[in-house]
Design a protein around this motif. Structure first.
Motif, short mmCIF file in Angstrom:
data_model
loop_
_atom_site.label_atom_id
_atom_site.label_comp_id
_atom_site.label_asym_id
_atom_site.label_seq_id
_atom_site.Cartn_x
_atom_site.Cartn_y
_atom_site.Cartn_z
N GLY A 1 9.47 3.51 70.75
CA GLY A 1 10.31 4.63 70.37
C GLY A 1 10.38 5.76 71.38
O GLY A 1 11.08 6.76 71.15
N ARG B 1 13.40 17.26 77.05
CA ARG B 1 14.04 16.76 75.84
C ARG B 1 15.48 16.30 76.05
O ARG B 1 15.95 15.41 75.34
N ASP C 1 19.10 6.72 69.72
CA ASP C 1 17.70 6.41 69.41
C ASP C 1 16.71 7.35 70.11
O ASP C 1 15.51 7.09 70.10
N SER D 1 16.14 10.60 69.36
CA SER D 1 15.68 11.71 68.51
C SER D 1 16.19 13.05 69.02
O SER D 1 15.42 14.01 69.21
N ASP E 1 18.62 14.80 67.39
CA ASP E 1 19.21 15.57 66.30
C ASP E 1 18.50 16.89 66.13
O ASP E 1 17.28 17.01 66.33
N HIS F 1 17.59 19.71 63.28
CA HIS F 1 17.47 19.73 61.83
C HIS F 1 17.40 21.15 61.28
O HIS F 1 16.92 22.06 61.94
#
Length: 329
Positions: free
Chosen positions: A241, A283, A310, A312, A314, A316
């Protein structure tokens, strides 16, 4: 004092969008080399020196290989890795140490907790302590010890910039980047890290990624073996991941992230991207690299989108997705 490019020379690479509002911006420099090694795109100031940090690991592993370290397959992948410290990663590192006839205590990298969350929690439940072998650079250090053993070099001083191994690594770096480092700093793991330009770093990885196992030159044969080993074992380079593993599994692109926002990517056709995010954040780096490869025609839009999905990225709010980190190049 040697330094990298200033804020005024940087360009926007990515933004953080929350509820339709641009909350943050990541700026930096980037360079794209085509399959022929010619610069296709230049953003910011890629001629300025940077510290490549862990993006130097492919060159360091190649130097260990050319120095006679018997590495292949998963072991060669771990020699190139910034791994997450899972038991699977650690088992391979320990195998390299056993081959060298040394122990974990001989590693020059500092003790650390694994960055893989599940492994870290399991070790905490078992009241374990941080360990050198769990540190993300332990594979590189194990390979360095193996190269020293193969040559009869002193093990205790293997991180000294004047050590025969480090001199050999510097020679490989200079040969592939085509540059003399402007300074030698100390990386987070304790190893020497030379300051080279982003373009020089891209040139080195392009030469490695475009190498053939049938080359008449041993350096290029070994480079092809190394890149092939990582592509055959993508879990070794990073972890389940994690960005570099995800990018390789989804697109076939060799990716290596370094601390402080540095990234290199080499597509199957040898198109190469190097990125330095000036604020040191990693990031957005993988998404920026993929966007530049897509623009260069080296990765399809569908494959790039699948990989980015894939990563990550996003943003939130209140438990829901309200935005995303996205490249603007």
């Amino acid at each position: 004092m040697p330094q990298t490019f200033p804020v005024t020379a940087a360009v926007e690479l990515a933004v953080v969008e929350r509820s339709g509002f641009i909350e943050s911006r990541h700026s930096g420099s980037a360079v794209v080399l085509g399959p022929d090694g010619i610069v296709q795109a230049s953003l910011g100031d890629p001629a300025a020196p940077i510290l490549p940090r862990s993006t130097l690991k492919p060159l360091q592993a190649l130097a260990c290989l050319t120095a006679g370290a018997p590495l292949d397959g998963e072991r060669l992948g771990l020699a190139t890795a910034s791994h997450t410290g899972t038991d699977r990663h650690v088992a391979v590192v320990r195998a390299i140490l056993e081959e060298a006839g040394v122990t974990e205590d001989d590693l020059g990298c500092p003790p650390a907790w694994p960055t893989d969350p599940a492994t870290r929690m399991e070790l905490a439940r078992d009241h374990a302590a941080p360990a050198r072998v769990r540190m993300n650079c332990s594979g590189k250090h194990a390979a360095m010890l193996l190269a020293c053993r193969a040559n009869g070099w002193d093990l205790a001083g293997y991180l000294d910039p004047a050590h025969p191994l480090q001199l050999h690594i510097r020679e490989v770096v200079e040969r592939l980047t085509g540059e003399k480092p402007v300074t030698i700093a100390v990386d987070g793991c304790g190893a020497p890290v030379p300051a080279v330009s982003l373009t020089g770093l891209a040139r080195a990885l392009h030469r490695m990624g475009g190498s053939s196992e049938r080359s008449p030159f041993a350096l290029h044969r070994n480079a092809a073996v190394l890149i092939g080993a990582v592509r055959a074992h993508p879990w070794t380079i990073d972890g389940p991941g994690r960005p570099d593993t995800v990018v390789l599994e989804r697109t076939g692109v060799f990716a290596k992230t370094g601390a402080e926002g540095v990234l290199v990517m080499v597509a199957p056709d040898a198109t190469t991207v190097a990125v330095k995010v000036l604020d040191g954040s990693s990031r957005a780096a993988s998404a920026v690299g993929l966007r530049l490869l897509e623009r260069a025609g080296a990765v399809s839009a569908a494959d790039a989108a699948k990989a980015v999905g894939d990563l990550s990225l996003d943003v939130h709010g209140g438990g829901a997705v309200v935005g995303a980190i996205r490249p603007t190049v």
